[in-house]
Structures are given as C-alpha cells and as structure tokens.
Design an enzyme around this catalytic site. Sequence first.
Site, PDB file in Angstrom:
ATOM      1  N   ASP A 179     -42.669 -52.987 -13.157  1.00  0.00           N
ATOM      2  CA  ASP A 179     -42.688 -51.521 -13.150  1.00  0.00           C
ATOM      3  C   ASP A 179     -42.958 -51.045 -14.571  1.00  0.00           C
ATOM      4  O   ASP A 179     -42.223 -51.388 -15.498  1.00  0.00           O
ATOM      5  CB  ASP A 179     -41.345 -50.974 -12.669  1.00  0.00           C
ATOM      6  CG  ASP A 179     -41.298 -49.451 -12.723  1.00  0.00           C
ATOM      7  OD1 ASP A 179     -42.078 -48.809 -11.999  1.00  0.00           O
ATOM      8  OD2 ASP A 179     -40.478 -48.913 -13.497  1.00  0.00           O
ATOM      9  N   GLU A 263     -47.987 -51.563  -9.845  1.00  0.00           N
ATOM     10  CA  GLU A 263     -48.286 -50.376  -9.050  1.00  0.00           C
ATOM     11  C   GLU A 263     -49.728 -49.952  -9.291  1.00  0.00           C
ATOM     12  O   GLU A 263     -50.245 -50.069 -10.401  1.00  0.00           O
ATOM     13  CB  GLU A 263     -47.364 -49.219  -9.431  1.00  0.00           C
ATOM     14  CG  GLU A 263     -45.911 -49.426  -9.073  1.00  0.00           C
ATOM     15  CD  GLU A 263     -45.048 -48.288  -9.578  1.00  0.00           C
ATOM     16  OE1 GLU A 263     -44.491 -47.549  -8.746  1.00  0.00           O
ATOM     17  OE2 GLU A 263     -44.937 -48.139 -10.805  1.00  0.00           O
ATOM     18  N   ASP A 343     -35.405 -48.738 -12.991  1.00  0.00           N
ATOM     19  CA  ASP A 343     -36.670 -49.431 -13.212  1.00  0.00           C
ATOM     20  C   ASP A 343     -36.632 -50.835 -12.625  1.00  0.00           C
ATOM     21  O   ASP A 343     -37.644 -51.325 -12.102  1.00  0.00           O
ATOM     22  CB  ASP A 343     -36.972 -49.491 -14.712  1.00  0.00           C
ATOM     23  CG  ASP A 343     -37.255 -48.113 -15.296  1.00  0.00           C
ATOM     24  OD1 ASP A 343     -37.658 -47.223 -14.519  1.00  0.00           O
ATOM     25  OD2 ASP A 343     -37.070 -47.926 -16.512  1.00  0.00           O
TER      26      ASP A 343
END
Length: 379
Positions: A179, A263, A343
């Site tokens: 992340d 992502e 996170d």
Amino acid sequence: MRKSYKFRLYPTKEQEIVLVKTLDVCRYIYNEFLADRRNAYDRCNKGLTTFDQINQVKYLEFKTKVFSQVKQDVLRRLGKSFDAFFRRCRSGGTAGYPRFKGKDRYNSFTYPQSGFKIEDNKLKLSKIGKIKIKQHREIEGKVKTCSIKRDTNQWYAVFSVDMEKNPEKVNPNTSIGIDVGLKSCVTLSNGEQYDSPAYYRKSEKCLAVQQKRLSRKKKGSNNRNKQRQKVAKVHRKIRNQRLDFNHKLSRAIVNRFDRTVFEDLSIRNMVKNHHLAKSIKDVAWGQLIQMTKSKAEEAGKYVELVNPCNTSQKCSNCGNIVKKGLAVRVHKCPECGLELDRDVNAAINILNLCTVGTTDRACGVTDVGLGYEAGSHPF
C-alpha cells in the site's frame, strides 16, 4: 524485451559546442517541418506524412554536419507527436497540438541504427568524434539505438537494448501486498513500513532562495541564464535523489518477493487535490511501480495491479466495511475486534485481491525471512 542503459558523457569544450550545434540543427528541422505540416493543411487541406518529409530533409544543407539518420529520426519524432495528437482527438481527450521547440527546449537527438560505437572508454559518434564515456557496467543484449541527452550542463548517452531471450517465469512462492501512501512511502502486508525521504520538501528552502535570485535578474542577461541553470541543478538533484531511492527500493522488493501486488491508482486524478498534489508528486508512486514492473519482468517475476476500491475501509479479517477519514490512522473493526495500522490493513486487502499463485492471504505473511526492522530501508 527492451532495456535501457544510461551512461555519463564528458565532452571537451570543443565537443560540447558541436553537440549544442547538433541540437540546434535538429530543433531547426523539427520546427521547419512542423510549420510545413501546418501550412500544407491550412492552405491545401492536405496532410504530409513522415515518409514525404524524410525524402525532403536530405536536400537541406547546414554548416554543422549532422549524420543523415539523426536528421531522419527528428522527423520520425515529429510524426509520433502528430500520431499522439490524432489519437487524443479520436479518444476525446485534450488534443495538445504539437508545439514549436524554443531554445533550450530540445535536448536530445538519436542515432537510430548506426553511426555510434564504444571503443577504449570513448563513444564514437558520426560527424561529432570520440567522447569520453563513463561505462560503469557492461551492456547486455543487442544495442538498437543511441540517444544523446543534455541535462542542464551534463550530457548522457542512453542505449536502447533488445534482450534476445525473455527470462523464464518463476513459480510465485512468495508474495507481498504493498500500500503506497504519504505518511509512509510504502507499507507491506507483513507489517513493514518505509518512510518517504520527501526530497522536494527538504529542498524547498534552497530552491526558494535560488528562484528568488532568478526573479531579480534582468531578462535576457547572462546573469539570468547562469542563475536559471542553478535553479535547474537544484531540481536535477531532487530528481536524481528520488530516482536513486526508488531504484533501490524496487530492487529490494523484487529480490525478496516473487510476486508484488500494488493498487491500480489513478494518480493523474489524485493530484487534482491541491492540498495533496505536492506530496503525491514528491513520493512518486508511479515511478516506483513502473520500476518494480520493469525489474520484475527482467527477473521473470510478477507485478499485479488490483482495484483500489475500499482497500483502506475494508476489514482484512472479516470483510466488514469500516468507514474512516484520512486522519484516522488505526483500523478498528467493531465486528471482529481487529485493530492494526490502517495502511497494514490496506496492504493485506491488496494482497488478498491478487489472482496469481497462492499464499497465506489471511495475514499477508509469506515464507520470506524478513531481516529488517519496521521503518528502516531494505537497502
């Protein structure tokens, strides 16, 4: 697979003058044939092709001798600009008609096939001569093109190489979800976090001083030009620091894990938030992801991009959606009682969304020996 090698050049003063004049010739050709294309369409409603213009450029004569293929490559570069323009027009985006190149706005030229050779720690360029080169590593594969680039007062040679064989894909036994963020540059699904160096933020005062001095110089003067180069050097240092950090971090990630999951962020839309735009650009998420992808491809490993929807809001243990703002840094699930850094929770969710291979997705931990303390850099 294509790969690039970049080496520093150390031309003499005489050679640097020739390089600058070569850039000026290339810029002149680009601007002249851009004007030809525009005039042909305005006056005759007819478009000129790259092939048509390549046949015309051989009739131009210049005081500075330039290798013929270099001049032809300038027109291919112009043709690519128009191809991109028409593609954007068809897709409904911002058209962006090709612009004329001003002084110091054209900083590279390319030998597309031949006319260059490295021998005795020197790069031999047709019509220019032998320039000292710092070749710090061997070139693997077949060299296809050689581009000469100017960065303020420094010169570089960039070789585009065609790797003859694609590496065999490895079995993805070890996986990690990552992340990206602002507080921590990256957060791994095994709990490790690495803070962003924030090179631009640290250099803002120095940059402000140099820009203030630049604003006081008379436009068109030699002193203003010297000060402009000082400002450019500060930006170059920031860029190189960020590049070095992302190279080392991406290399450490690829060496440790067979598969990396990020992502699929729309960074272009995210920087529209003017409160976060500077910080987002400073951490350079897109650069890190791209470097990781290129290194993984070379090593036969995997990089996967997944849908970022609700990765920060979803509980990685039970799947319950827990709404929280950016100021809330701890994930607390009222359903299952899970409590951990938001996170880390997002990184585990990212790993759970991947589709290749198998891993212990519930906790996001693989069988890799970590060997690093949280908050430290893995290099």
